[in-house]
Design a protein around this motif. Structure first.
Motif, short mmCIF file in Angstrom:
data_model
loop_
_atom_site.label_atom_id
_atom_site.label_comp_id
_atom_site.label_asym_id
_atom_site.label_seq_id
_atom_site.Cartn_x
_atom_site.Cartn_y
_atom_site.Cartn_z
N GLY A 28 40.50 13.64 -57.11
CA GLY A 28 40.90 14.54 -58.20
C GLY A 28 41.71 15.72 -57.69
N THR A 29 42.53 16.26 -58.58
CA THR A 29 43.39 17.38 -58.22
C THR A 29 42.82 18.70 -58.76
N VAL A 30 43.48 19.77 -58.38
CA VAL A 30 43.11 21.10 -58.89
C VAL A 30 43.25 21.12 -60.41
N ARG A 31 44.27 20.44 -60.94
CA ARG A 31 44.44 20.39 -62.40
C ARG A 31 43.22 19.75 -63.07
N GLU A 32 42.73 18.67 -62.47
CA GLU A 32 41.54 18.01 -63.03
C GLU A 32 40.30 18.89 -62.89
N LEU A 33 40.26 19.64 -61.82
CA LEU A 33 39.14 20.56 -61.63
C LEU A 33 39.13 21.63 -62.72
N ARG A 34 40.31 22.14 -63.07
CA ARG A 34 40.39 23.14 -64.15
C ARG A 34 39.82 22.56 -65.44
N ALA A 35 40.24 21.34 -65.77
CA ALA A 35 39.78 20.72 -67.01
C ALA A 35 38.26 20.51 -66.97
N ALA A 36 37.76 20.08 -65.81
CA ALA A 36 36.33 19.83 -65.68
C ALA A 36 35.54 21.13 -65.77
N GLU A 49 42.59 28.63 -67.60
CA GLU A 49 44.03 28.37 -67.53
C GLU A 49 44.83 29.60 -67.11
N ARG A 50 44.15 30.74 -67.04
CA ARG A 50 44.88 31.99 -66.77
C ARG A 50 44.50 32.61 -65.43
N VAL A 51 43.84 31.82 -64.58
CA VAL A 51 43.46 32.33 -63.26
C VAL A 51 44.01 31.40 -62.18
N ALA A 54 41.61 28.97 -55.59
CA ALA A 54 41.82 28.91 -54.15
C ALA A 54 41.03 27.73 -53.59
N VAL A 55 41.65 27.04 -52.65
CA VAL A 55 40.99 25.94 -51.95
C VAL A 55 41.05 26.24 -50.46
N ASN A 56 39.89 26.27 -49.84
CA ASN A 56 39.80 26.60 -48.41
C ASN A 56 40.54 27.89 -48.08
N ASN A 57 40.29 28.91 -48.89
CA ASN A 57 40.81 30.27 -48.67
C ASN A 57 42.32 30.40 -48.80
N GLU A 58 42.94 29.49 -49.59
CA GLU A 58 44.38 29.58 -49.83
C GLU A 58 44.64 29.29 -51.30
N TYR A 59 45.57 30.04 -51.92
CA TYR A 59 45.92 29.74 -53.31
C TYR A 59 46.42 28.31 -53.40
N ARG A 61 48.05 24.92 -55.52
CA ARG A 61 48.85 24.42 -56.64
C ARG A 61 48.03 23.38 -57.40
N ASP A 62 48.37 23.19 -58.68
CA ASP A 62 47.59 22.27 -59.51
C ASP A 62 47.67 20.82 -59.02
N GLU A 63 48.70 20.48 -58.24
CA GLU A 63 48.89 19.10 -57.76
C GLU A 63 48.02 18.80 -56.54
N LEU A 64 47.46 19.82 -55.92
CA LEU A 64 46.70 19.61 -54.69
C LEU A 64 45.51 18.68 -54.93
N VAL A 65 45.35 17.69 -54.05
CA VAL A 65 44.23 16.75 -54.13
C VAL A 65 43.04 17.36 -53.39
N LEU A 66 41.89 17.34 -54.04
CA LEU A 66 40.70 17.97 -53.47
C LEU A 66 39.91 16.98 -52.62
N ALA A 67 39.51 17.42 -51.46
CA ALA A 67 38.68 16.60 -50.59
C ALA A 67 37.21 16.97 -50.80
N PRO A 68 36.32 16.01 -50.58
CA PRO A 68 34.89 16.34 -50.69
C PRO A 68 34.56 17.50 -49.74
#
Lengths: 81, 143
Positions: A28-36, A49-51, A54-59, A61-68
């Protein structure tokens, strides 16, 4: 997979806790995380939708794929200084 | 030098940390707790941060400033927790051979910190209400 999401400032206040768990599909991506986040934690819905996230201490993008095990945080607009 | 602290900021110590015989200029910026914002009276402020990311972002900004300008010393100290009126929430000190660079770098650092470093302030208004400050977020007071 289940990810723990850190909350700060107004997000922490709305949720009434310092972090929440969110379930998203593997790959799943950051976009899917927002929806969830919005559906699984309604107090955060109008905020999410207005914030920035950050993933691993870095801003992230919504396309970023999240690792477990990724460290995810909700970053409302900052006001330090 | 990057520090997140819970005690009052010792501005002289911040200045001392950037002192050098290679510097002809030292600029110190202090951000202090203001009594009135947009007509509302402030009783006190509370600051919180995302510690790991805030330290990382502050270190990145110091590195970017050093890439961009010929700085001798660069120190950023941000205070967290409860602050009374007049107390400093941030101290930025930069030293450089000539003054123009020190002013420019100091201004860039505070402006950029306010945009990217995950630190938040909460206004404890004199009327007893509290409010997290989130510039651009519809419900919040902007600064």
């Amino acid at each position: 997979m289940i990810l723990r999401v850190k909350l700060f400032a107004v997000a922490k206040e709305r949720a009434g806790r310092e972090s929440v768990e969110v379930e998203i599909g593997d790959g799943g991506t950051v976009r899917e995380l927002r929806a969830a986040l919005a559906t699984q934690h309604p107090p955060l819905a109008d905020l999410i939708e207005r914030v920035r996230l950050a993933v691993n201490n870095e801003y992230a993008r919504d396309e970023l794929v999240l690792a477990p095990g990724a460290e995810v945080a909700v970053i409302p607009p900052v006001s330090g200084g | 030098m990057i520090k997140l602290v819970h005690e009052p900021i010792d501005s002289q110590a911040v200045l001392d940390s950037v002192a050098s015989h290679d510097a002809g200029a030292v600029v110190l910026f202090l951000g202090t707790t203001r009594a009135v914002t947009h007509g509302r009276r402030t009783a006190s402020l509370d600051y919180e941060c995302y510690p790991e990311m805030a330290e990382k972002k502050l270190a990145e900004l110091e590195a970017q400033a050093r890439d961009r300008w010929p700085l001798v010393g660069c120190a950023i100290v941000h205070r967290l927790g409860h602050l009374e009126l007049g107390e400093a929430s941030i101290a930025i000190a930069v030293s450089s051979p000539h003054r123009a660079v020190a002013f420019e770098a100091g201004q860039w650092l505070i402006d950029t910190i306010k945009e990217v470093v995950p630190i938040w302030k909460r206004e404890n208004w004199a009327d007893g209400t509290t409010e997290w400050v989130h510039p651009g977020l519809a419900s919040g007071e902007n600064d």
